[in-house]
Design an enzyme around this catalytic site. Structure first.
Site, PDB file in Angstrom:
ATOM      1  N   HIS A  52       0.861  -1.181   0.000  1.00 50.11           N
ATOM      2  CA  HIS A  52       0.000   0.000   0.000  1.00 50.11           C
ATOM      3  C   HIS A  52       0.899   1.232   0.000  1.00 50.11           C
ATOM      4  O   HIS A  52       2.014   1.215   0.538  1.00 50.11           O
ATOM      5  CB  HIS A  52      -0.884   0.024   1.239  1.00 50.11           C
ATOM      6  N   GLU A  54       0.898   3.896   1.734  1.00 52.56           N
ATOM      7  CA  GLU A  54       1.308   4.358   3.060  1.00 52.56           C
ATOM      8  C   GLU A  54       2.472   3.537   3.603  1.00 52.56           C
ATOM      9  O   GLU A  54       3.430   4.080   4.158  1.00 52.56           O
ATOM     10  CB  GLU A  54       0.145   4.268   4.052  1.00 52.56           C
TER      11      GLU A  54
END
Length: 148
Positions: A52, A54
């Site tokens: 992901h 993040e």
């Protein structure tokens, strides 16, 4: 750097994710107002379920500063983080989270769950939401509409 300027950079990253078939989510990490990491989703590209935006941005930020504690960092992301990412933010002792669009199905920073602000964990991450939310939501809606 102002949150809306940083969010524009995160949106650029989100567009890069869409170019290789990944869900268009982008993230940047700021330290003292300077971008030290910028990434986008790469799950489809790499076959890594943890890739992901993040997580990748926090990994790069930790490498940049030389340790895992991101206390002085701000993560700016186009979509409200999921439980995995929110948990990683707590574990990284992230200093501040800024996100654009709310995720009413799987958000874990205030909508469905509130991992980043639960008193049961040892760290809470201050959250600012809704920055360029319409634009952040639009890129996701267009991506999924094109796939239907």
């Amino acid at each position: 750097m102002e949150p809306d300027v940083a969010m524009q950079l995160a949106l650029d990253e989100a567009r890069a994710a869409a170019e290789h078939g990944d869900v268009p989510v982008g993230a940047v990490v700021l330290l003292n107002g300077v971008v030290i990491a910028a990434r986008h989703n790469e799950r489809e590209l790499t076959g890594d379920p943890t890739a992901h935006a993040e997580i990748l941005a926090m990994r790069d930020a930790a490498a940049h500063i030389g340790h895992w504690r991101l206390l002085d960092c701000t993560l700016v992301v186009t979509l409200e983080p999921c439980t995995m990412c929110a948990g990683a933010m707590v574990n990284a002792r992230l200093g501040h989270l800024v996100y654009g669009a709310t995720d009413p199905k799987a958000g874990a920073s205030g909508s469905v769950f509130d991992i980043t602000n639960t008193t049961e964990l040892n760290h809470r991450v201050p959250v600012e939401s809704g920055i360029l939310a319409d634009e952040c939501g639009r890129i996701l809606k267009e991506f999924f509409a094109a796939r239907r």
